[in-house]
Design a protein around this motif. Structure first.
Motif, PDB file in Angstrom:
ATOM      1  N   PHE A 232     -10.264 -63.499  18.435  1.00 50.50           N
ATOM      2  CA  PHE A 232      -9.764 -63.796  16.502  1.00 50.50           C
ATOM      3  C   PHE A 232      -8.165 -64.882  16.897  1.00 50.50           C
ATOM      4  N   ALA A 233      -8.108 -65.084  18.288  1.00 58.16           N
ATOM      5  CA  ALA A 233      -6.985 -66.186  18.899  1.00 58.16           C
ATOM      6  C   ALA A 233      -8.180 -67.594  19.175  1.00 58.16           C
ATOM      7  N   ILE A 234      -9.565 -67.927  18.467  1.00 56.50           N
ATOM      8  CA  ILE A 234     -10.027 -68.869  18.712  1.00 56.50           C
ATOM      9  C   ILE A 234     -10.346 -69.233  17.216  1.00 56.50           C
ATOM     10  N   THR A 235     -10.928 -67.872  16.766  1.00 53.99           N
ATOM     11  CA  THR A 235     -11.469 -68.008  15.137  1.00 53.99           C
ATOM     12  C   THR A 235      -9.868 -68.107  13.828  1.00 53.99           C
ATOM     13  N   GLY A 236      -8.826 -67.664  14.559  1.00 55.82           N
ATOM     14  CA  GLY A 236      -8.638 -67.600  13.708  1.00 55.82           C
ATOM     15  C   GLY A 236      -8.068 -68.755  12.945  1.00 55.82           C
ATOM     16  N   GLN A 237      -8.061 -70.223  13.313  1.00 58.15           N
ATOM     17  CA  GLN A 237      -8.011 -71.214  12.156  1.00 58.15           C
ATOM     18  C   GLN A 237      -8.794 -71.418  11.260  1.00 58.15           C
ATOM     19  N   LEU A 238     -10.101 -70.559  11.845  1.00 58.23           N
ATOM     20  CA  LEU A 238     -11.371 -70.654  10.323  1.00 58.23           C
ATOM     21  C   LEU A 238     -11.004 -69.500   9.602  1.00 58.23           C
ATOM     22  N   ILE A 239     -10.395 -68.561  10.262  1.00 61.87           N
ATOM     23  CA  ILE A 239     -10.597 -67.335   8.505  1.00 61.87           C
ATOM     24  C   ILE A 239      -8.754 -68.234   7.637  1.00 61.87           C
ATOM     25  N   PHE A 240      -7.957 -68.730   8.500  1.00 65.29           N
ATOM     26  CA  PHE A 240      -6.792 -69.463   7.378  1.00 65.29           C
ATOM     27  C   PHE A 240      -7.872 -69.884   6.459  1.00 65.29           C
ATOM     28  N   LYS A 241      -8.266 -71.008   7.139  1.00 67.09           N
ATOM     29  CA  LYS A 241      -9.462 -72.084   6.017  1.00 67.09           C
ATOM     30  C   LYS A 241     -10.137 -71.442   4.764  1.00 67.09           C
ATOM     31  N   PHE A 242     -10.782 -70.574   5.620  1.00 71.07           N
ATOM     32  CA  PHE A 242     -11.728 -70.182   4.490  1.00 71.07           C
ATOM     33  C   PHE A 242     -11.188 -69.030   3.381  1.00 71.07           C
TER      34      PHE A 242
ATOM     35  N   PRO B 135      -7.473 -49.563  17.202  1.00 73.26           N
ATOM     36  CA  PRO B 135      -6.356 -49.596  16.245  1.00 73.26           C
ATOM     37  C   PRO B 135      -5.106 -49.872  18.413  1.00 73.26           C
ATOM     38  N   MET B 136      -5.725 -48.732  19.116  1.00 71.18           N
ATOM     39  CA  MET B 136      -4.232 -48.271  19.792  1.00 71.18           C
ATOM     40  C   MET B 136      -3.675 -49.156  20.703  1.00 71.18           C
ATOM     41  N   ILE B 137      -4.968 -49.978  22.160  1.00 72.72           N
ATOM     42  CA  ILE B 137      -4.539 -51.508  22.722  1.00 72.72           C
ATOM     43  C   ILE B 137      -4.642 -52.755  21.253  1.00 72.72           C
ATOM     44  N   CYS B 138      -5.548 -52.744  21.269  1.00 75.77           N
ATOM     45  CA  CYS B 138      -5.711 -53.918  19.729  1.00 75.77           C
ATOM     46  C   CYS B 138      -4.970 -53.590  18.426  1.00 75.77           C
ATOM     47  N   GLY B 139      -4.019 -53.248  18.262  1.00 77.90           N
ATOM     48  CA  GLY B 139      -3.457 -53.327  16.896  1.00 77.90           C
ATOM     49  C   GLY B 139      -3.535 -54.653  16.430  1.00 77.90           C
ATOM     50  N   PRO B 140      -2.710 -54.797  14.883  1.00 78.76           N
ATOM     51  CA  PRO B 140      -2.832 -55.767  13.728  1.00 78.76           C
ATOM     52  C   PRO B 140      -1.327 -56.646  14.749  1.00 78.76           C
ATOM     53  N   GLY B 141      -0.004 -56.067  14.942  1.00 77.83           N
ATOM     54  CA  GLY B 141       0.143 -56.682  16.321  1.00 77.83           C
ATOM     55  C   GLY B 141       0.000 -57.667  17.175  1.00 77.83           C
ATOM     56  N   ALA B 142      -1.480 -57.251  18.516  1.00 73.86           N
ATOM     57  CA  ALA B 142      -1.541 -57.887  19.272  1.00 73.86           C
ATOM     58  C   ALA B 142      -2.712 -58.908  18.234  1.00 73.86           C
ATOM     59  N   ILE B 143      -2.854 -58.375  17.265  1.00 75.82           N
ATOM     60  CA  ILE B 143      -4.725 -59.361  16.524  1.00 75.82           C
ATOM     61  C   ILE B 143      -3.327 -60.919  15.678  1.00 75.82           C
ATOM     62  N   THR B 144      -2.441 -60.621  15.541  1.00 76.45           N
ATOM     63  CA  THR B 144      -1.603 -60.797  14.690  1.00 76.45           C
ATOM     64  C   THR B 144      -0.821 -62.331  15.998  1.00 76.45           C
ATOM     65  N   ASN B 145      -0.409 -61.600  15.966  1.00 80.22           N
ATOM     66  CA  ASN B 145       0.387 -62.772  17.657  1.00 80.22           C
ATOM     67  C   ASN B 145      -0.493 -63.559  18.469  1.00 80.22           C
ATOM     68  N   ALA B 146      -1.999 -63.242  18.826  1.00 82.09           N
ATOM     69  CA  ALA B 146      -3.268 -63.980  19.700  1.00 82.09           C
ATOM     70  C   ALA B 146      -2.966 -65.144  18.138  1.00 82.09           C
ATOM     71  N   ILE B 147      -3.348 -65.332  16.987  1.00 75.67           N
ATOM     72  CA  ILE B 147      -3.464 -66.146  16.135  1.00 75.67           C
ATOM     73  C   ILE B 147      -2.541 -67.094  16.095  1.00 75.67           C
ATOM     74  N   LEU B 148      -1.232 -66.537  15.924  1.00 83.30           N
ATOM     75  CA  LEU B 148      -0.173 -67.615  15.930  1.00 83.30           C
ATOM     76  C   LEU B 148      -0.015 -67.970  17.452  1.00 83.30           C
ATOM     77  N   MET B 149       0.090 -67.484  18.234  1.00 84.63           N
ATOM     78  CA  MET B 149       0.385 -67.942  19.735  1.00 84.63           C
ATOM     79  C   MET B 149      -0.582 -69.527  19.681  1.00 84.63           C
ATOM     80  N   MET B 150      -2.289 -68.434  19.780  1.00 85.02           N
ATOM     81  CA  MET B 150      -3.177 -69.889  19.560  1.00 85.02           C
ATOM     82  C   MET B 150      -2.799 -71.321  18.617  1.00 85.02           C
ATOM     83  N   ASP B 151      -2.040 -70.590  17.540  1.00 84.98           N
ATOM     84  CA  ASP B 151      -1.594 -72.215  16.934  1.00 84.98           C
ATOM     85  C   ASP B 151      -0.401 -72.489  17.179  1.00 84.98           C
TER      86      ASP B 151
END
Length: 212
Positions: free
Chosen positions: A58-68, A121-137
């Motif tokens: 998600f950190a790597i592909t987050g920007q591609l998802i945004f563009k799509f 979604p216990m360990i890798c929940g929506p918060g952690a996924i969102t954080n990975a995308i934002l931090m990579m940005d």
């Protein structure tokens, strides 16, 4: 150097509090109560490996998802901030996060609990996924920051694995009161991070609307 250190500390604290391995620990203990020690170890290892892979993807592909989908990073910051705030509020009241799992769902996943619901979604929940995308940005164009982010995600997943592996000893040592206190402290940190994300996301949006 200060920029890299500050980024590493922010990434470390945000991922640890959002993944919240101490909050996952009681659920893990309940779900693996009937398993032997070797199976418990394999379950914890598989859950953390899957979580690590998902966060990196998600950190790597987050920007591609945004563009799509035509989504802006500022919009995600606002939404992510709201998610973080609600999660932090639940943690501040020392209860399991609503966006992760319910007690009824715990009993329904018996075939492969390491992937669902432990990894997702216990360990890798929506918060952690969102954080990975934002931090990579934030690290866009800076390979050193990207390397730090990947290393931090690995460290937090490794820490999560070690905590789950020793969950019985840790839970007995901290007790119910100790776990509640830690969850409240982490909830406060998450809410502070949430406010920062909301402000940083809203500022450019408001400036665009007002044409400042």
């Amino acid at each position: 150097m200060n920029e890299y250190f500050a980024f590493a500390i922010l990434a470390l604290t945000s991922f640890f509090t959002l993944i919240n391995p101490l909050g996952v620990m009681p659920i893990y203990l309940t779900m693996t109560a009937e398993l032997d020690q070797e199976m418990k170890k394999k379950t914890a290892l598989k859950a953390t490996i899957v979580s690590f892979i998902i966060l990196i993807l998600f950190a790597i592909t987050g920007q591609l998802i945004f563009k799509f989908f035509g989504i802006t990073i500022n919009s995600l910051k606002v939404v992510g901030g709201v998610i973080f705030f609600l999660m932090g509020q639940d943690m501040l009241q020392a209860r399991l996060v609503k966006t992760k799992i319910s007690e009824k769902e715990v009993k329904s996943y018996t075939n492969d609990i390491s992937i669902t619901p432990l990894a997702i979604p216990m360990i890798c929940g929506p918060g952690a996924i969102t954080n990975a995308i934002l931090m990579m940005d934030t690290a866009v164009g800076n390979y050193a920051l990207k390397g730090i982010l990947i290393a931090v995600i690995f460290i937090v997943c490794l820490a999560t694995y070690l905590i789950l592996l020793n969950s019985t000893k840790i839970y007995d040592l901290l007790g119910e009161t100790g776990n509640n206190i830690l969850m409240r402290l982490m909830g406060l940190i998450v809410m502070v991070i949430a406010v920062e994300f909301i402000v940083s996301g809203l500022t450019p949006i408001v400036r665009t609307m007002l044409k400042i």
